[in-house]
Scaffold this motif. Structure first.
Motif, PDB file in Angstrom:
ATOM      1  N   GLN A   7       0.834  -1.201   0.000  1.00  0.00           N
ATOM      2  CA  GLN A   7       0.000   0.000   0.000  1.00  0.00           C
ATOM      3  C   GLN A   7       0.872   1.256   0.000  1.00  0.00           C
ATOM      4  O   GLN A   7       0.628   2.185  -0.764  1.00  0.00           O
ATOM      5  CB  GLN A   7      -0.936   0.012   1.205  1.00  0.00           C
ATOM      6  CG  GLN A   7      -1.814   1.242   1.251  1.00  0.00           C
ATOM      7  CD  GLN A   7      -2.682   1.301   2.490  1.00  0.00           C
ATOM      8  OE1 GLN A   7      -2.432   0.606   3.469  1.00  0.00           O
ATOM      9  NE2 GLN A   7      -3.697   2.123   2.448  1.00  0.00           N
ATOM     10  N   LEU A  12      -1.582   2.318  -3.095  1.00  0.00           N
ATOM     11  CA  LEU A  12      -2.872   1.689  -3.363  1.00  0.00           C
ATOM     12  C   LEU A  12      -4.001   2.469  -2.709  1.00  0.00           C
ATOM     13  O   LEU A  12      -3.853   3.014  -1.621  1.00  0.00           O
ATOM     14  CB  LEU A  12      -2.868   0.253  -2.846  1.00  0.00           C
ATOM     15  CG  LEU A  12      -1.819  -0.679  -3.444  1.00  0.00           C
ATOM     16  CD1 LEU A  12      -1.923  -2.051  -2.818  1.00  0.00           C
ATOM     17  CD2 LEU A  12      -1.964  -0.764  -4.946  1.00  0.00           C
ATOM     18  N   GLN A  16      -8.490  -1.257  -2.898  1.00  0.00           N
ATOM     19  CA  GLN A  16      -7.463  -2.054  -3.547  1.00  0.00           C
ATOM     20  C   GLN A  16      -6.714  -2.902  -2.535  1.00  0.00           C
ATOM     21  O   GLN A  16      -6.336  -4.029  -2.840  1.00  0.00           O
ATOM     22  CB  GLN A  16      -6.469  -1.155  -4.287  1.00  0.00           C
ATOM     23  CG  GLN A  16      -6.962  -0.645  -5.611  1.00  0.00           C
ATOM     24  CD  GLN A  16      -5.877   0.091  -6.341  1.00  0.00           C
ATOM     25  OE1 GLN A  16      -5.334   1.066  -5.831  1.00  0.00           O
ATOM     26  NE2 GLN A  16      -5.568  -0.361  -7.534  1.00  0.00           N
ATOM     27  N   ALA A  19      -8.952  -5.819  -1.775  1.00  0.00           N
ATOM     28  CA  ALA A  19      -8.994  -6.724  -2.925  1.00  0.00           C
ATOM     29  C   ALA A  19      -7.694  -7.507  -3.046  1.00  0.00           C
ATOM     30  O   ALA A  19      -7.709  -8.694  -3.377  1.00  0.00           O
ATOM     31  CB  ALA A  19      -9.278  -5.938  -4.199  1.00  0.00           C
ATOM     32  N   LEU A  20      -6.561  -6.860  -2.771  1.00  0.00           N
ATOM     33  CA  LEU A  20      -5.280  -7.559  -2.810  1.00  0.00           C
ATOM     34  C   LEU A  20      -5.233  -8.653  -1.749  1.00  0.00           C
ATOM     35  O   LEU A  20      -4.780  -9.779  -2.023  1.00  0.00           O
ATOM     36  CB  LEU A  20      -4.137  -6.564  -2.603  1.00  0.00           C
ATOM     37  CG  LEU A  20      -2.725  -7.137  -2.588  1.00  0.00           C
ATOM     38  CD1 LEU A  20      -2.400  -7.783  -3.932  1.00  0.00           C
ATOM     39  CD2 LEU A  20      -1.725  -6.049  -2.260  1.00  0.00           C
ATOM     40  N   ALA A  60     -11.879 -10.576  -6.908  1.00  0.00           N
ATOM     41  CA  ALA A  60     -10.996  -9.652  -6.195  1.00  0.00           C
ATOM     42  C   ALA A  60     -10.039  -8.967  -7.160  1.00  0.00           C
ATOM     43  O   ALA A  60      -9.762  -7.766  -7.024  1.00  0.00           O
ATOM     44  CB  ALA A  60     -10.219 -10.401  -5.115  1.00  0.00           C
ATOM     45  N   VAL A  61      -9.527  -9.700  -8.135  1.00  0.00           N
ATOM     46  CA  VAL A  61      -8.652  -9.096  -9.137  1.00  0.00           C
ATOM     47  C   VAL A  61      -9.423  -8.054  -9.943  1.00  0.00           C
ATOM     48  O   VAL A  61      -8.909  -6.962 -10.225  1.00  0.00           O
ATOM     49  CB  VAL A  61      -8.029 -10.171 -10.057  1.00  0.00           C
ATOM     50  CG1 VAL A  61      -7.323  -9.553 -11.246  1.00  0.00           C
ATOM     51  CG2 VAL A  61      -7.080 -11.047  -9.257  1.00  0.00           C
ATOM     52  N   PHE A  64      -9.799  -5.035  -7.757  1.00  0.00           N
ATOM     53  CA  PHE A  64      -8.522  -4.344  -7.649  1.00  0.00           C
ATOM     54  C   PHE A  64      -8.281  -3.449  -8.857  1.00  0.00           C
ATOM     55  O   PHE A  64      -7.906  -2.283  -8.723  1.00  0.00           O
ATOM     56  CB  PHE A  64      -7.393  -5.371  -7.517  1.00  0.00           C
ATOM     57  CG  PHE A  64      -6.040  -4.761  -7.329  1.00  0.00           C
ATOM     58  CD1 PHE A  64      -5.596  -4.409  -6.059  1.00  0.00           C
ATOM     59  CD2 PHE A  64      -5.200  -4.534  -8.406  1.00  0.00           C
ATOM     60  CE1 PHE A  64      -4.344  -3.843  -5.869  1.00  0.00           C
ATOM     61  CE2 PHE A  64      -3.957  -3.972  -8.242  1.00  0.00           C
ATOM     62  CZ  PHE A  64      -3.527  -3.620  -6.958  1.00  0.00           C
ATOM     63  N   ARG A  65      -8.510  -3.990 -10.034  1.00  0.00           N
ATOM     64  CA  ARG A  65      -8.314  -3.207 -11.257  1.00  0.00           C
ATOM     65  C   ARG A  65      -9.331  -2.082 -11.366  1.00  0.00           C
ATOM     66  O   ARG A  65      -8.993  -0.982 -11.792  1.00  0.00           O
ATOM     67  CB  ARG A  65      -8.375  -4.117 -12.474  1.00  0.00           C
ATOM     68  CG  ARG A  65      -7.198  -5.075 -12.550  1.00  0.00           C
ATOM     69  CD  ARG A  65      -7.210  -5.825 -13.836  1.00  0.00           C
ATOM     70  NE  ARG A  65      -7.314  -4.893 -14.940  1.00  0.00           N
ATOM     71  CZ  ARG A  65      -6.363  -4.664 -15.835  1.00  0.00           C
ATOM     72  NH1 ARG A  65      -5.250  -5.313 -15.737  1.00  0.00           N
ATOM     73  NH2 ARG A  65      -6.546  -3.831 -16.804  1.00  0.00           N
ATOM     74  N   ARG A  67     -10.903  -0.456  -8.924  1.00  0.00           N
ATOM     75  CA  ARG A  67     -10.623   0.596  -7.956  1.00  0.00           C
ATOM     76  C   ARG A  67      -9.377   1.389  -8.317  1.00  0.00           C
ATOM     77  O   ARG A  67      -9.185   2.494  -7.826  1.00  0.00           O
ATOM     78  CB  ARG A  67     -10.459   0.015  -6.550  1.00  0.00           C
ATOM     79  CG  ARG A  67     -11.700  -0.600  -5.960  1.00  0.00           C
ATOM     80  CD  ARG A  67     -12.766   0.405  -5.712  1.00  0.00           C
ATOM     81  NE  ARG A  67     -12.301   1.361  -4.713  1.00  0.00           N
ATOM     82  CZ  ARG A  67     -12.920   2.479  -4.410  1.00  0.00           C
ATOM     83  NH1 ARG A  67     -14.026   2.793  -5.024  1.00  0.00           N
ATOM     84  NH2 ARG A  67     -12.431   3.298  -3.517  1.00  0.00           N
ATOM     85  N   GLY A  68      -8.530   0.838  -9.186  1.00  0.00           N
ATOM     86  CA  GLY A  68      -7.321   1.528  -9.585  1.00  0.00           C
ATOM     87  C   GLY A  68      -7.547   2.632 -10.601  1.00  0.00           C
ATOM     88  O   GLY A  68      -6.690   3.462 -10.844  1.00  0.00           O
TER      89      GLY A  68
END
Length: 69
Positions: A7, A12, A16, A19-20, A60-61, A64-65, A67-68
């Motif tokens: 993070q 992050l 994220q 999610a990670l 989750a992946v 993660f993407r 939220r990025g």
């Protein structure tokens, strides 16, 4: 500790980090389930727990993407 390092190192966002964590947990869970020897329900050669870990991990992946952005 590793997730908190990621993070700070990669900046992050909220969501994220969660999610990670979930993605890494699912990866570990998939590996653990593959070496278990007790009886469980299987479908096409994999345990149902492995399918669950894969689906949740992919979710989750995706999170993660998303939220990025």
């Amino acid at each position: 500790v590793g997730i908190m390092w990621a993070q700070r190192r990669f900046g992050l966002r909220n969501g994220q980090v969660f999610a990670l964590y979930v993605a890494l947990y699912c990866l570990a869970r998939f590996g653990i389930e593959s070496v278990r020897i007790d009886q469980a329900h299987t479908f096409l050669g994999l345990r149902l727990n492995e399918y669950t870990a894969a689906v949740v991990g992919l979710g989750a992946v995706w999170l993660f993407r998303r939220r990025g952005r």
